[in-house]
Scaffold this motif. Sequence first.
Motif, PDB file in Angstrom:
ATOM      1  N   LEU A  37       2.528   6.577  10.240  1.00 23.28           N
ATOM      2  CA  LEU A  37       3.548   5.989   9.360  1.00 23.28           C
ATOM      3  C   LEU A  37       3.299   6.408   7.913  1.00 23.28           C
ATOM      4  CD1 LEU A  37       5.923   4.086   8.731  1.00 23.28           C
ATOM      5  CD2 LEU A  37       4.256   2.208   8.631  1.00 23.28           C
ATOM      6  N   GLN A  38       2.050   6.359   7.477  1.00 26.72           N
ATOM      7  CA  GLN A  38       1.713   6.796   6.115  1.00 26.72           C
ATOM      8  C   GLN A  38       2.116   8.256   5.918  1.00 26.72           C
ATOM      9  OE1 GLN A  38      -2.473   5.958   5.534  1.00 26.72           O
ATOM     10  NE2 GLN A  38      -2.228   3.879   6.304  1.00 26.72           N
ATOM     11  N   PHE A  49       0.826  -1.203   0.000  1.00 30.11           N
ATOM     12  CA  PHE A  49       0.000   0.000   0.000  1.00 30.11           C
ATOM     13  C   PHE A  49       0.865   1.259   0.000  1.00 30.11           C
ATOM     14  CE2 PHE A  49      -2.213   3.313   2.484  1.00 30.11           C
ATOM     15  CZ  PHE A  49      -3.346   3.491   1.706  1.00 30.11           C
ATOM     16  N   LEU A  50       1.873   1.270   0.870  1.00 27.67           N
ATOM     17  CA  LEU A  50       2.735   2.443   0.975  1.00 27.67           C
ATOM     18  C   LEU A  50       3.587   2.638  -0.274  1.00 27.67           C
ATOM     19  CD1 LEU A  50       3.796   2.064   4.702  1.00 27.67           C
ATOM     20  CD2 LEU A  50       2.541   3.994   3.733  1.00 27.67           C
ATOM     21  N   ARG A  51       4.140   1.531  -0.796  1.00 28.07           N
ATOM     22  CA  ARG A  51       4.977   1.644  -1.997  1.00 28.07           C
ATOM     23  C   ARG A  51       4.160   2.158  -3.182  1.00 28.07           C
ATOM     24  NH1 ARG A  51       7.532  -3.187  -2.058  1.00 28.07           N
ATOM     25  NH2 ARG A  51       5.815  -4.180  -3.166  1.00 28.07           N
ATOM     26  N   THR A  52       2.946   1.625  -3.341  1.00 24.66           N
ATOM     27  CA  THR A  52       2.081   2.068  -4.435  1.00 24.66           C
ATOM     28  C   THR A  52       1.678   3.532  -4.262  1.00 24.66           C
ATOM     29  OG1 THR A  52       1.196  -0.168  -4.699  1.00 24.66           O
ATOM     30  CG2 THR A  52      -0.085   1.620  -5.648  1.00 24.66           C
ATOM     31  N   PRO A  70      13.406   0.244  -4.836  1.00 23.71           N
ATOM     32  CA  PRO A  70      13.036  -0.681  -3.764  1.00 23.71           C
ATOM     33  C   PRO A  70      13.930  -0.556  -2.534  1.00 23.71           C
ATOM     34  CG  PRO A  70      12.931  -1.795  -5.873  1.00 23.71           C
ATOM     35  CD  PRO A  70      13.540  -0.449  -6.135  1.00 23.71           C
ATOM     36  N   GLY A  71      15.230  -0.405  -2.747  1.00 15.57           N
ATOM     37  CA  GLY A  71      16.150  -0.285  -1.627  1.00 15.57           C
ATOM     38  C   GLY A  71      15.914   0.975  -0.823  1.00 15.57           C
ATOM     39  N   GLU A  72      15.747   2.090  -1.516  1.00 19.29           N
ATOM     40  CA  GLU A  72      15.495   3.361  -0.841  1.00 19.29           C
ATOM     41  C   GLU A  72      14.175   3.306  -0.075  1.00 19.29           C
ATOM     42  OE1 GLU A  72      14.988   8.138  -1.958  1.00 19.29           O
ATOM     43  OE2 GLU A  72      15.197   6.630  -3.549  1.00 19.29           O
ATOM     44  N   PHE A  73      13.156   2.713  -0.700  1.00 21.72           N
ATOM     45  CA  PHE A  73      11.855   2.607  -0.050  1.00 21.72           C
ATOM     46  C   PHE A  73      11.929   1.769   1.228  1.00 21.72           C
ATOM     47  CE2 PHE A  73       8.122  -0.088   0.620  1.00 21.72           C
ATOM     48  CZ  PHE A  73       7.162   0.876   0.904  1.00 21.72           C
ATOM     49  N   LEU A  74      12.557   0.605   1.145  1.00 21.25           N
ATOM     50  CA  LEU A  74      12.611  -0.298   2.303  1.00 21.25           C
ATOM     51  C   LEU A  74      13.439   0.293   3.444  1.00 21.25           C
ATOM     52  CD1 LEU A  74      12.934  -3.753   0.504  1.00 21.25           C
ATOM     53  CD2 LEU A  74      10.954  -2.865   1.750  1.00 21.25           C
ATOM     54  N   THR A  75      14.499   1.007   3.102  1.00 20.10           N
ATOM     55  CA  THR A  75      15.313   1.649   4.134  1.00 20.10           C
ATOM     56  C   THR A  75      14.513   2.709   4.871  1.00 20.10           C
ATOM     57  OG1 THR A  75      17.374   1.249   2.934  1.00 20.10           O
ATOM     58  CG2 THR A  75      17.383   3.015   4.568  1.00 20.10           C
ATOM     59  N   LYS A  76      13.805   3.525   4.113  1.00 22.45           N
ATOM     60  CA  LYS A  76      12.984   4.579   4.716  1.00 22.45           C
ATOM     61  C   LYS A  76      11.851   3.972   5.534  1.00 22.45           C
ATOM     62  CE  LYS A  76      10.362   8.763   3.589  1.00 22.45           C
ATOM     63  NZ  LYS A  76       9.958   9.713   2.522  1.00 22.45           N
ATOM     64  N   LEU A  77      11.214   2.936   5.002  1.00 21.17           N
ATOM     65  CA  LEU A  77      10.092   2.297   5.693  1.00 21.17           C
ATOM     66  C   LEU A  77      10.541   1.699   7.023  1.00 21.17           C
ATOM     67  CD1 LEU A  77       7.162   1.328   5.757  1.00 21.17           C
ATOM     68  CD2 LEU A  77       7.878  -0.680   4.434  1.00 21.17           C
ATOM     69  N   LEU A  90       3.856  -4.665   9.088  1.00 20.23           N
ATOM     70  CA  LEU A  90       4.042  -4.197   7.712  1.00 20.23           C
ATOM     71  C   LEU A  90       3.622  -5.245   6.693  1.00 20.23           C
ATOM     72  CD1 LEU A  90       7.514  -2.436   8.089  1.00 20.23           C
ATOM     73  CD2 LEU A  90       5.267  -1.350   7.983  1.00 20.23           C
ATOM     74  N   LYS A  91       3.633  -6.511   7.109  1.00 19.31           N
ATOM     75  CA  LYS A  91       3.243  -7.598   6.207  1.00 19.31           C
ATOM     76  C   LYS A  91       1.742  -7.861   6.239  1.00 19.31           C
ATOM     77  CE  LYS A  91       7.690  -9.923   6.978  1.00 19.31           C
ATOM     78  NZ  LYS A  91       8.344 -11.104   7.610  1.00 19.31           N
ATOM     79  N   ARG A  92       1.065  -7.318   7.245  1.00 19.57           N
ATOM     80  CA  ARG A  92      -0.368  -7.554   7.395  1.00 19.57           C
ATOM     81  C   ARG A  92      -1.178  -6.607   6.500  1.00 19.57           C
ATOM     82  NH1 ARG A  92      -0.913  -7.079  13.762  1.00 19.57           N
ATOM     83  NH2 ARG A  92      -3.155  -7.122  13.282  1.00 19.57           N
ATOM     84  N   SER A  93      -2.445  -6.982   6.271  1.00 23.72           N
ATOM     85  CA  SER A  93      -3.337  -6.121   5.495  1.00 23.72           C
ATOM     86  C   SER A  93      -3.519  -4.788   6.211  1.00 23.72           C
ATOM     87  CB  SER A  93      -4.698  -6.797   5.317  1.00 23.72           C
ATOM     88  OG  SER A  93      -4.589  -7.973   4.541  1.00 23.72           O
ATOM     89  N   VAL A  94      -3.745  -3.746   5.440  1.00 21.87           N
ATOM     90  CA  VAL A  94      -3.822  -2.390   5.971  1.00 21.87           C
ATOM     91  C   VAL A  94      -4.911  -2.294   7.041  1.00 21.87           C
ATOM     92  CG1 VAL A  94      -4.242   0.039   5.426  1.00 21.87           C
ATOM     93  CG2 VAL A  94      -3.012  -1.415   3.799  1.00 21.87           C
TER      94      VAL A  94
END
Length: 247
Positions: free
Chosen positions: A158-159, A99-102, A118-125, A139-143
């Motif tokens: 977080l969003q 959800f966040l990446r999209t 992807p790397g930049e996104f995951l580091t920030k997340l 983070l793996k669960r449904s929103v």
Amino acid sequence: MLKINDLKVKIDDGAEILKGLSLEISKGEIHAIMGPNGSGKSTTSNVLAGKPGYEVTNGSIQFLGEDFNQLTPDERVVQGLFLAFQYPVEIQGVTNTNFLRTSINSVLKARGEGKMSPGEFLTKLKTKANELGISSDMLKRSVNFGFSGGEKKRNEILQMAMLEPKLAILDETDSGLDIDALKVVSSGVNSLRSTERSFLVITHYQRLLNYILPDFVHIMVQGKIVKSGAADLALYVEKNGYSEFLS
């Protein structure tokens, strides 16, 4: 940043909820709106976000000099608006991470910018999630699906932290939070304070403003602001109530 001038708004059944709302928010400022039930606080946040079901019959909303009334909800997000809901919705089958990446990449695309790697996104997340006490499992669960009230509110922050809006509206974010969750959420908000980002905090109670110190407090009654002041106005209302503003 935001200029609301003599705004009047009706809902679908014809009832007028906002009856001449005026408000100006400059860059870097935190404004709080307080008021009794039914005063129009949540309507204000919904109208700013462009939620359907509301008709602007008078006045204007300008955001960074642009007429907000002409923009769709997604266009307002692209311009830099964020709304944290009083009751965050559950989206079963869509993970928080996806959800966040999209969301982020959709906004960047609309602005004509390149996608976040992807790397930049995951580091920030990971960094932002750790700051808010959000586990990798969440983070793996449904929103918001199966989340407690406090988890949903932390997820909203977080969003916001990931999208980095210019103006964030917090619609009764303190609703249903215990003191520990309130401190975590407030800490997340305070970490995003900057000279270029503004906040509009909508709340019933003064306790949230112990942790998110506003520059200005406004009292809303019957669809318009009837009193404005510094942070100590919230303390006055907490002690004396709204009765003197209702006449």
